[in-house]
Design a protein around this motif. Structure first.
Motif, mmCIF file in Angstrom:
data_model
loop_
_atom_site.group_PDB
_atom_site.id
_atom_site.type_symbol
_atom_site.label_atom_id
_atom_site.label_comp_id
_atom_site.label_asym_id
_atom_site.label_seq_id
_atom_site.Cartn_x
_atom_site.Cartn_y
_atom_site.Cartn_z
ATOM 1 N N PHE A 1 9.395 21.356 5.893
ATOM 2 C CA PHE A 1 10.600 20.548 5.873
ATOM 3 C C PHE A 1 11.747 21.275 5.194
ATOM 4 C CE2 PHE A 1 7.222 17.154 5.149
ATOM 5 C CZ PHE A 1 7.050 16.923 6.513
ATOM 6 N N PRO A 2 12.975 21.049 5.686
ATOM 7 C CA PRO A 2 14.142 21.431 4.898
ATOM 8 C C PRO A 2 14.396 20.347 3.857
ATOM 9 C CG PRO A 2 14.859 20.371 6.905
ATOM 10 C CD PRO A 2 13.348 20.401 6.959
ATOM 11 N N TRP A 3 15.405 20.526 3.049
ATOM 12 C CA TRP A 3 15.834 19.465 2.134
ATOM 13 C C TRP A 3 16.444 18.343 2.966
ATOM 14 C CZ3 TRP A 3 15.043 18.431 -2.843
ATOM 15 C CH2 TRP A 3 15.810 17.433 -3.444
ATOM 16 N N PHE A 4 15.917 17.147 2.822
ATOM 17 C CA PHE A 4 16.462 16.013 3.564
ATOM 18 C C PHE A 4 17.785 15.577 2.942
ATOM 19 C CE2 PHE A 4 11.783 14.735 4.402
ATOM 20 C CZ PHE A 4 11.723 15.586 5.482
ATOM 21 N N GLU A 5 18.826 15.530 3.765
ATOM 22 C CA GLU A 5 20.156 15.116 3.309
ATOM 23 C C GLU A 5 20.347 13.662 3.736
ATOM 24 O OE1 GLU A 5 23.197 18.060 4.346
ATOM 25 O OE2 GLU A 5 21.542 19.465 4.737
ATOM 26 N N HIS B 1 0.857 -1.191 0.000
ATOM 27 C CA HIS B 1 0.000 0.000 0.000
ATOM 28 C C HIS B 1 0.895 1.243 0.000
ATOM 29 C CE1 HIS B 1 0.645 -1.768 3.990
ATOM 30 N NE2 HIS B 1 0.846 -0.548 4.401
ATOM 31 N N GLY B 2 1.841 1.219 -0.934
ATOM 32 C CA GLY B 2 2.769 2.334 -1.062
ATOM 33 C C GLY B 2 4.225 1.924 -0.995
ATOM 34 N N GLN B 3 4.486 0.648 -0.719
ATOM 35 C CA GLN B 3 5.869 0.196 -0.557
ATOM 36 C C GLN B 3 6.613 0.013 -1.879
ATOM 37 O OE1 GLN B 3 3.261 -1.024 1.027
ATOM 38 N NE2 GLN B 3 3.694 -0.842 3.200
ATOM 39 N N GLY B 4 5.895 -0.081 -2.994
ATOM 40 C CA GLY B 4 6.561 -0.233 -4.291
ATOM 41 C C GLY B 4 6.949 -1.651 -4.618
ATOM 42 N N ASN B 5 6.254 -2.629 -4.025
ATOM 43 C CA ASN B 5 6.636 -4.027 -4.238
ATOM 44 C C ASN B 5 6.454 -4.488 -5.680
ATOM 45 O OD1 ASN B 5 7.098 -4.011 -1.529
ATOM 46 N ND2 ASN B 5 5.455 -5.399 -0.973
ATOM 47 N N GLY C 1 14.695 -4.128 5.926
ATOM 48 C CA GLY C 1 13.438 -3.393 6.002
ATOM 49 C C GLY C 1 13.684 -1.937 6.321
ATOM 50 N N VAL C 2 12.804 -1.061 5.776
ATOM 51 C CA VAL C 2 13.064 0.372 5.919
ATOM 52 C C VAL C 2 11.798 1.217 6.058
ATOM 53 C CG1 VAL C 2 13.040 0.979 3.457
ATOM 54 C CG2 VAL C 2 14.616 2.170 5.020
ATOM 55 N N GLY C 3 10.620 0.604 5.978
ATOM 56 C CA GLY C 3 9.391 1.391 5.900
ATOM 57 C C GLY C 3 9.121 2.291 7.085
ATOM 58 N N VAL D 1 13.736 3.140 -1.427
ATOM 59 C CA VAL D 1 14.194 3.244 -0.037
ATOM 60 C C VAL D 1 14.170 4.697 0.418
ATOM 61 C CG1 VAL D 1 16.230 3.034 1.442
ATOM 62 C CG2 VAL D 1 15.539 1.124 -0.006
ATOM 63 N N GLU D 2 14.674 5.589 -0.402
ATOM 64 C CA GLU D 2 14.677 7.007 -0.030
ATOM 65 C C GLU D 2 13.259 7.533 0.132
ATOM 66 O OE1 GLU D 2 17.032 8.850 -3.043
ATOM 67 O OE2 GLU D 2 18.841 7.732 -2.475
ATOM 68 N N GLY D 3 12.358 7.093 -0.735
ATOM 69 C CA GLY D 3 10.971 7.514 -0.613
ATOM 70 C C GLY D 3 10.345 7.032 0.681
ATOM 71 N N GLN D 4 10.662 5.788 1.078
ATOM 72 C CA GLN D 4 10.149 5.278 2.343
ATOM 73 C C GLN D 4 10.698 6.085 3.516
ATOM 74 O OE1 GLN D 4 7.967 2.391 3.035
ATOM 75 N NE2 GLN D 4 7.462 3.050 0.983
ATOM 76 N N VAL D 5 11.973 6.412 3.472
ATOM 77 C CA VAL D 5 12.560 7.198 4.554
ATOM 78 C C VAL D 5 11.954 8.597 4.581
ATOM 79 C CG1 VAL D 5 14.681 8.171 5.503
ATOM 80 C CG2 VAL D 5 14.688 5.855 4.560
ATOM 81 N N HIS D 6 11.750 9.198 3.406
ATOM 82 C CA HIS D 6 11.110 10.519 3.346
ATOM 83 C C HIS D 6 9.770 10.505 4.073
ATOM 84 C CE1 HIS D 6 13.233 12.542 -0.349
ATOM 85 N NE2 HIS D 6 14.078 12.156 0.583
#
Length: 791
Positions: free
Chosen positions: A723-727, A510-514, A744-746, A679-684
């Motif tokens: 938000f600032p720009w996430f580095e 449901h958004g993970q991109g599997n 796992g990173v969600g 992965v970056e999208g999940q962390v965002h």
């Protein structure tokens, strides 16, 4: 024979930034959600909900509602209970009876008391509004510490003093099996301490607020004696099992479908009363019934998250070495147990070691009922609370000792040579190199430069602070011993006659991109174009078995079992290819859409040729059955434990108290990365929700149990401008738990961001003698501190 040289070279896809194949249909509005579904003869449900937090139902007058045009049925909770039992839960803890619709007592604002069935949604809602309910109000239990004393009243008669889970000890010296507690080690840690830090901390209540509210369409067909239920759920197979049990059907009579799901964040793991009511009433009436939650209902009736109070004591030496931790946790779980409600705070208990090698850790947990919406899993589900409590304490210790907060962490880290590491709280960490991640975060943030920048800002009269936090979390949830519905996952792989692959997965994204990452894996595994791979999920009529998507398990468990199913099919395909080429199957390689003999890349059979032969194998090779299809179940022996470090810089406006996040640096380690972009999208997303908790979001009830934050006018959620720009960066420490090495990173972003932001706020206000501030960081709270008041 076909030459490989004549074919374009296929890129390797694992580890590549491949765009999500799901996105075009989503951003073009071509996806199908529950609310888009229509079935012939469909009627609609609406629920009459309690407008008080606690009271006895004296009477329910349904006459006006029943008489309205288009209304087919009005039914009270007591009437529904005649054919719908109390809702089951998924934990072993004792639980009060919880009906889908209240029968005689309401225990939170928004609890359903009656159901309307009507010809359209708006008529149903109008009729629900016409139902008149009289209550005998009871005192509302709102304060969790008061609740523990049974004051101002007891919510459930069988649970004295509102204690849902009266006392669970854990940690050093605790033998849960024997039921004994030995205080020797923890007492010694505090006796030997040169410094003791104590603090009360609150990790407050949140509303999950998925973009798509909940929805369900239940269709029982009497002629077939079959139930089809569409739901915005994270786990259709578990939904199928529970709906079958509650409606008296066998699982073979129930098909559960999760169409597109617009966010879940853990809140859609549950099976809710509305789903049970829709299924039971559809079966009784023999017509399809649909209900879609509106946003006000979502705030009142979809589970909430967090809401844990912690008293923490830290025993340490003056060189920064922590000798012991003592923690007392009190969890406000709301009015009832939902599917996993009582289990979520135990995950907080499990992770109280953090990333640190602490000789003695002791915790105790109490869970209390209050007259609020029940809590359950919300992104991170117990682990962000643990990270927050431990990381705030580590920062307080550093401040008390005058040490750099990074140095205190390094002094206490579990070292790479100590893995697998058995914690005092019962977890077994799989792998880690914490100092490497911390050093990368410090480097990327220019930590020394940031400190100098902060000090310059302070010399100008600005209130600027820095915060650092580390985290580790339990993910890849797998062993069945720790999950009530099983910890395995299932996948199937079929190579069609034309050489295309269709795969099924019990992980229901449901958004993970599997659909993207799983296709990347199979494309690499068989060396075919990614466009030749289709991933199917979310339909128990198509996917034979499954557990679902939660606890950051999709890649670690779902991805692993998919790879294993693929291996089975690949081995069989190699046998067919070997028969076609009169070769040894062990000498064959899959490369660039071809299957050929190793060392002879110029010749071979195309993937499609072998697939076609497998379905018309004339002659049939000895020992083989026609076709290329197989499945696999897989369960890990342990969970996985990803980790990371987040750093924040924050400024507080001296005139208004408004906090502004200036900088956020994140270094996360989730093991092997299949698709860095995803992965970056999940962390965002996790960062947004962690920042939201620290600075913007909070569920608030008044003393009468009225939900004050019942809409987006009052419950704020973060916007892009907050938000600032996430580095972002990563280290890679593969797990030995699964062959992919994925952890796992969600949920990662929610763990590190919240404590590092609060640490930054405390740093910014340290000149005012501040040692701790409870979330959320409301401007008026910070303004009061600046102007000589209290938080």
């Amino acid at each position: 024979m076909t030459s490989i040289a004549d074919r374009p070279t296929l890129p390797k896809l694992i580890g590549e930034r491949v765009k999500r194949r799901e996105d075009p249909r989503l951003i073009q509005g071509r996806a199908t959600y529950v609310d888009d579904l229509k079935v012939a003869g469909m009627l609609h449900l609406a629920f009459k909900r309690s407008d008080i937090a606690h009271g006895k139902i004296r009477s329910i007058d349904i006459a006006a509602a029943a008489a309205m045009p288009g209304v087919e049925l009005v039914i009270t909770g007591a009437q529904l209970a005649e054919f719908l039992a109390p809702m089951p839960i998924g934990t072993p803890f004792p639980s009060p009876a919880h009906y889908a619709v209240a029968t005689d007592t309401v225990r939170y604002q928004g609890e359903p008391v009656a159901v309307v069935v009507a010809s359209d949604r708006y008529l149903a809602r109008d009729a629900a509004d016409a139902i008149e309910v009289e209550f005998d109000p009871l005192p509302a239990v709102i304060n969790l510490e008061q609740a523990m004393t049974g004051q101002p009243t007891v919510i459930h008669a069988d649970f004295p003093n509102n204690l849902a889970v009266p006392y669970v000890p854990g940690g050093t010296g605790v033998d849960a099996v024997a039921g004994t507690v030995d205080n020797t080690a923890i007492d010694k840690a505090f006796a030997d301490a040169e410094i003791v830090i104590s603090q009360r901390m609150m990790n407050h209540r949140l509303a999950p607020s998925a973009m798509e509210p909940r929805g369900v369409l239940a269709h029982f067909e009497p002629g077939k004696e079959q139930m089809t239920i569409w739901s915005s759920t994270q786990n259709p197979h578990i939904l199928k099992t529970f709906i079958a049990a509650m409606t008296g059907l066998s699982e073979t009579q129930v098909r559960a479908i999760a169409p597109e799901v617009g966010g879940g964040f853990g809140a859609k793991i549950n099976i809710y009363g509305e789903e049970y009511a829709a299924a039971a009433l559809s079966k009784k009436l023999g017509v399809p019934l649909k209900w879609v939650e509106d946003r006000s209902e979502a705030f009142q009736a979809t589970i909430h998250g967090r809401d844990i109070l912690c008293y923490i004591d830290v025993a340490a030496r003056r060189d920064g070495k922590v000798l012991g931790l003592k923690l007392k946790l009190i969890a406000d779980i709301g009015a009832y147990n939902m599917l996993l409600t009582a289990a979520i705070p135990t995950l907080t208990m499990l992770m109280l070691n953090g990333t640190y090698d602490i000789p003695a850790v002791r915790a105790e947990l109490t869970e209390v009922f209050t007259n609020k919406t029940p809590t359950d899993a919300y992104r991170g589900a117990g682990r962000p609370e643990a990270a927050y409590f431990v990381e705030r304490a580590m920062d307080m210790l550093a401040r008390e000792l005058g040490m750099d907060p990074a140095d205190v962490r390094k002094k206490n880290f579990i070292q790479p040579s100590q893995f697998p590491y058995a914690t005092q709280m019962g977890a077994v960490y799989d792998s880690g190199d914490y100092e490497k991640a911390l050093n990368l975060a410090l480097k990327n943030a220019n930590w020394d430069g940031l400190k100098a920048e902060r000090d310059r800002a302070r010399s100008e009269g600005r209130l600027v602070g820095l915060g650092l936090a580390f985290y580790v979390e339990v993910c890849g949830l797998g062993p069945s011993a720790s999950l009530p519905t099983g910890g395995w996952e299932h996948a199937g792989v079929t190579i069609e006659r034309g050489g295309k692959i269709t795969a099924t997965t019990g992980s229901s994204p449901h958004g993970q991109g599997n659909e993207t990452t799983f296709a990347q894996m199979l494309a690499d595994q068989f060396s075919i174009p990614m466009s030749d791979v289709t991933i199917l999920h979310g339909d128990t009529g198509v996917v034979k078995q499954g557990i679902g998507t939660f606890g950051s398990r999709s890649q670690a468990v779902g991805g692993t079992v998919l790879m294993l199913a693929g291996d089975k099919v690949k081995k069989k395909m190699a046998k067919f290819a070997a028969a076609m080429m009169d070769a040894n199957e062990n000498d064959l390689v899959f490369e660039n859409g071809m299957i050929s003999v190793k060392g002879s890349p110029g010749t071979g059979k195309s993937f499609a040729e072998v697939a076609s032969y497998a379905y018309v194998p004339v002659p049939l090779p000895a020992g083989l059955e026609p076709g290329l299809s197989d499945e696999a179940f897989w369960e890990p022996e342990n969970n996985t434990y990803p980790f990371g470090c987040h750093i924040a810089m924050l400024e507080i406006d001296r005139e208004t108290g408004e906090p502004k996040l200036l900088k956020l640096v994140a270094v996360d380690d989730c093991g092997t990365v299949i698709n860095p972009m995803i992965v970056e999208g999940q962390v965002h997303g996790g960062l947004a929700q962690g920042i939201g908790q620290a600075m913007i979001e909070e569920v608030v009830y008044d003393e009468d149990g009225q939900l004050i934050t019942g809409s987006f006018m009052d419950y704020a959620i973060p916007r892009a401008t907050d938000f600032p720009w996430f580095e972002m960066d990563k280290t890679v420490t593969p797990t030995p738990v699964n062959p992919l090495g994925a952890k796992g990173v969600g949920e990662a972003g929610t763990l590190g961001s919240t404590p590092c932001i609060v640490n930054a706020a405390v740093d910014a206000l340290s000149g005012f003698g501040v040692k701790h501030i409870d979330m959320m960081l409301r401007p008026e709270k910070l303004w009061n501190i600046i102007n000589g008041g209290t938080a």
